[in-house]
Structures are given as structure tokens and as C-alpha cells.
Scaffold this active site. Structure first.
Site, PDB file in Angstrom:
ATOM      1  N   GLU A  75       2.004  12.568   0.662  1.00 51.03           N
ATOM      2  CA  GLU A  75       1.263  12.641  -0.608  1.00 51.03           C
ATOM      3  C   GLU A  75       0.543  13.970  -0.866  1.00 51.03           C
ATOM      4  OE1 GLU A  75      -1.327   9.223  -0.641  1.00 51.03           O
ATOM      5  OE2 GLU A  75       0.346   7.809  -0.617  1.00 51.03           O
TER       6      GLU A  75
ATOM      7  N   GLU B 227       8.247   2.504   1.490  1.00 51.62           N
ATOM      8  CA  GLU B 227       7.110   1.568   1.426  1.00 51.62           C
ATOM      9  C   GLU B 227       7.334   0.576   0.287  1.00 51.62           C
ATOM     10  OE1 GLU B 227       3.332   3.664   1.382  1.00 51.62           O
ATOM     11  OE2 GLU B 227       4.061   5.179   2.777  1.00 51.62           O
TER      12      GLU B 227
END
Ligand code: XIL
Length: 367
Positions: free
Chosen positions: A154, A259
Site C-alpha cells: 500500500e 486478500e
């Protein structure tokens, strides 16, 4: 009496687990997809320590890959400047070996879930030392033991620019490349990935491609890109996902969905995001399915998973792994994020480990 009760409870549970569709044995995701891509799950500490007898039997039957949901994050594995806590990560590696489950280390560099001693650290040299020591120590310890690393998690904003964080602030814009360089030296046998959410969206994807090209141009190894896949069942960006598989593959790297979960609850904001630091307040209106999921929503979820797995199969030569963020609905982080205390239904197994219609649809694609 007590022993009798426990035994009969276990018998009932295992009967429920292995009997599905009128007594047939439950199909296995990992077996059904064994010629296509790895099927992974996030694992929590209880599952890694095999403290839940049902999970202990269930997980190795269904999954060929696993990512630690929290226990390899810096705040847990590196709680003090010179203090590391490898206990659970070592157990995870042993678990993977025992059950032939490939472990993806998550994650070496991330701005969230940092140890308390990093909060408010101002000195750039200290940040640099932390960064170097952390990667060197953790990546070296698990070299040859984990299959892969999410080296950086991220690092990008929605517009594709570099996110403002302690790392970009103190180390400058090359920190991502440097993280991969250090990881490559410390963990030469592991595959190295960049992981993010919404990096299937065109602007963020363009930034992600630029970031990967920059790493490659520096002569540093990157083996794959992870698209987290925290989507909503009613709003799956299939076209962007397909374009992303194609575009990322052109860089000569693997593409993974790392995810995956499909939330079915209302979103407190306009856009979709998966920033763990975002929070909203609870109201009954925001928790509409506390007493069960209506058939119409179940059908949407099923169709969402079916569409996604059709796409993943179409690109099975490019997609190397699909990992769900949790085993069953009861364990999903989406019951607590971004609003605490909700009842969400984002995975393929319900709260009793029973396969949902979405599971049947995903398995049916391989029959
Ligand atoms: C989540 C975990 O599931 C939660 O238990 C924890 O409280 C916060 O983090 N993106 C990621 C994951 O890369 O590490 C996050 O996991 C979910 C979003």
C-alpha cells in the site's frame, strides 16, 4: 457425561463438515484448482497454533497457500527497537511445512500496524536504520522458509502518486526500490511482490506500473503484483480487473489476488477503499443482515464469485494465486471494519464452516 457431550459435539461438527449436498463429501478448492493457481487464505494466531480442532482439519483440505493475517506485521514481529518476536511466525512456517501450504510473508514495509516505537519518529537516520534492520532481520530469518514476501504494502494513493508516509517522508521516493533491493539480498530464495488495494483502478494501476518499472529499471528483482481484492459484491470492477491482469502481465511478472473478500454491507463512503485506518460509526441501518442474508443478496454474492473465478480461469497462465482474506464469514475483518460490530458475509464458507452457494458456484466452474 461431559466427555460424552464433547465427543458427540465433535462428531456432529465433523459430520456437518464433510457431508454436504445430501451426504456427499465437501469438494476441495485447492484440489479443484490444482492445475490453475494456488488457493490461499489468511490465517490468524488461533489457526496457526491449531487451537481450533475444526479449523485444524478444515484448512489443509481447502487451501494450498496462506498469508498471516497479522502476526508478521511489524508491530507484532518487531515490537521494540532491538526486540523481535518470532514465535508465531516460526509456528506459521512449521504449519506450512507440515501441511504443504505455501506461506506468503505479509508484510515487510507498510505504514500501518507499525510498532509503537516508530510512532512520531522524526529522525531520518533512525527511520533508515529501522527500515534496513527490519528487512534484513525478518527477510533473512525466513529465507528458504517462506515462498514469497509482500515486500511493500500500500505505498500508493488513489491517483497513483506515492502515499505520504513515514517511509516516503524520511527515506524519499526511492524507498520502495530500496525495500526490494534489501529483501532480494536477505531473502534470495523467496519471490518478491508489491501489494495494494484498488490497484486495478486505472489511475492507481498506472502509478503501480510506473513503480514496478522503476524497480525493474534499477536492476532489482520483483516477481509479482498483488491486487488485494476487497470489493463489494454489488460493485466488482470486472473490466478493470481484466485490464489489470493483461497490463501487469506485460511487465513479465505474476499477478495475484491476495486478500479477496466481497462485502455485502452498505458502504459509509462514496468510493471503495481498504485503508485499515478509516473508521465510521455504527448504526442499525448500516448492519441490515444481522439476522441472516436475504436470498437476493446471497445470489449477488454467488454471481460475483462466479464472474471473478471465470475471469481468473481465463487468465490462469497469468494468475498464480487467489487468496481469501479469512476462512469463514465469522472470522472476516469486515465484521469489524470500517464499522465495528457488524455481520458481514464476504467469504465462501459460513460461520459454521458450511459451504455457501458461492462455494458451489466456484467449484462448479471446474466440473
Ligand atoms: C487487516 C486484518 O485483517 C485485521 O485483523 C487488522 O486489524 C487490520 O488489518 N489490507 C491489508 C491487510 O494488507 O493486512 C489488512 O488486514 C486488510 C487490508
Amino acid at each position: 457425561m461431559r466427555t460424552y457431550k464433547i465427543t458427540s459435539l465433535l462428531t456432529i461438527t465433523s459430520f456437518a463438515l464433510f457431508s454436504h449436498s445430501y451426504g456427499q463429501k465437501m469438494a476441495s478448492l485447492k484440489d479443484s484448482y490444482k492445475n490453475d493457481f494456488l488457493i490461499g487464505t489468511a490465517l490468524n494466531a488461533t489457526q496457526i497454533e491449531e487451537k481450533d480442532p475444526v479449523a485444524k482439519v478444515f484448512i489443509p483440505k481447502q487451501f494450498s497457500a496462506a498469508t498471516p493475517e497479522n502476526i508478521m506485521k511489524a508491530e507484532i514481529i518487531h515490537p521494540g527497537w532491538d526486540k523481535y518476536n518470532f514465535d508465531l511466525a516460526d509456528k506459521l512456517v512449521a504449519y506450512g511445512k507440515k501441511y504443504n501450504i505455501k506461506i506468503n510473508g505479509h508484510t515487510l514495509v507498510w505504514h500501518s500496524q507499525l510498532p509503537a516505537f516508530m510512532h512520531g519518529m522524526q529522525n531520518a537516520d533512525s527511520v533508515k536504520q529501522y527500515f534496513t534492520n527490519h528487512i534484513n532481520t525478518v527477510a533473512a530469518r525466513y529465507n528458504g522458509k517462506v515462498f514469497s514476501w509482500d515486500v511493500v504494502n500500500e505505498a500508493l494513493n488513489e491517483d497513483g502518486t506515492l502515499r505520504k508516509s513515514i517511509f516516503s517522508d524520511k527515506l524519499g521516493p526511492d524507498f520502495v526500490t530500496e525495500a526490494f533491493r534489501l529483501a532480494q539480498a536477505a531473502s534470495p530464495d523467496a519471490e518478491l511482490y508489491y501489494n495494494d488495494y484498488n490497484n486495478e483502478q486505472p489511475a492507481k494501476r498506472a502509478g503501480c506500473i510506473a513503480l514496478i518499472k522503476k524497480i525493474q529499471a534499477a536492476g532489482v528483482r520483483i516477481d509479482g503484483v498483488g491486487i488485494q481484492g476487497h470489493w463489494r459484491a454489488s460493485n466488482i470492477p470486472l473490466k478493470d480487473i481484466e485490464e489489470s491482469i493483461v497490463e501487469y502481465s506485460k511487465l513479465g511478472i505474476k499477478v495475484m489476488f491476495t486478500e479477496l473478500d466481497l462485502g455485502v454491507l452498505p458502504n459509509p463512503w462514496d468510493g471503495d477503499a481498504a485503508d485499515v485506518n478509516m473508521k465510521a460509526t455504527y448504526s442499525a441501518k448500516m448492519n441490515p443482515y444481522a439476522n441472516g442474508l436475504p436470498d437476493s443478496v446471497q445470489a449477488k454474492l454467488t454471481k460475483g464469485y462466479e464472474d471473478l473465478f471465470k475471469l481468473f480461469l481465463k487468465y490462469k497462465t497469468n494468475v498464480s494465486r487467489v487468496t481469501f482474506w479469512g476462512v469463514n464469514d465469522g472470522q472476516s475483518w469486515l465484521n469489524g471494519w470500517p464499522i465495528k460490530g457488524r455481520t458481514n458475509y464476504p467469504l465462501l464458507f459460513d460461520r459454521n464452516y458450511q459451504p455457501k452457494p458461492a462455494f458451489d458456484a466456484v467449484i462448479a466452474l471446474k466440473k
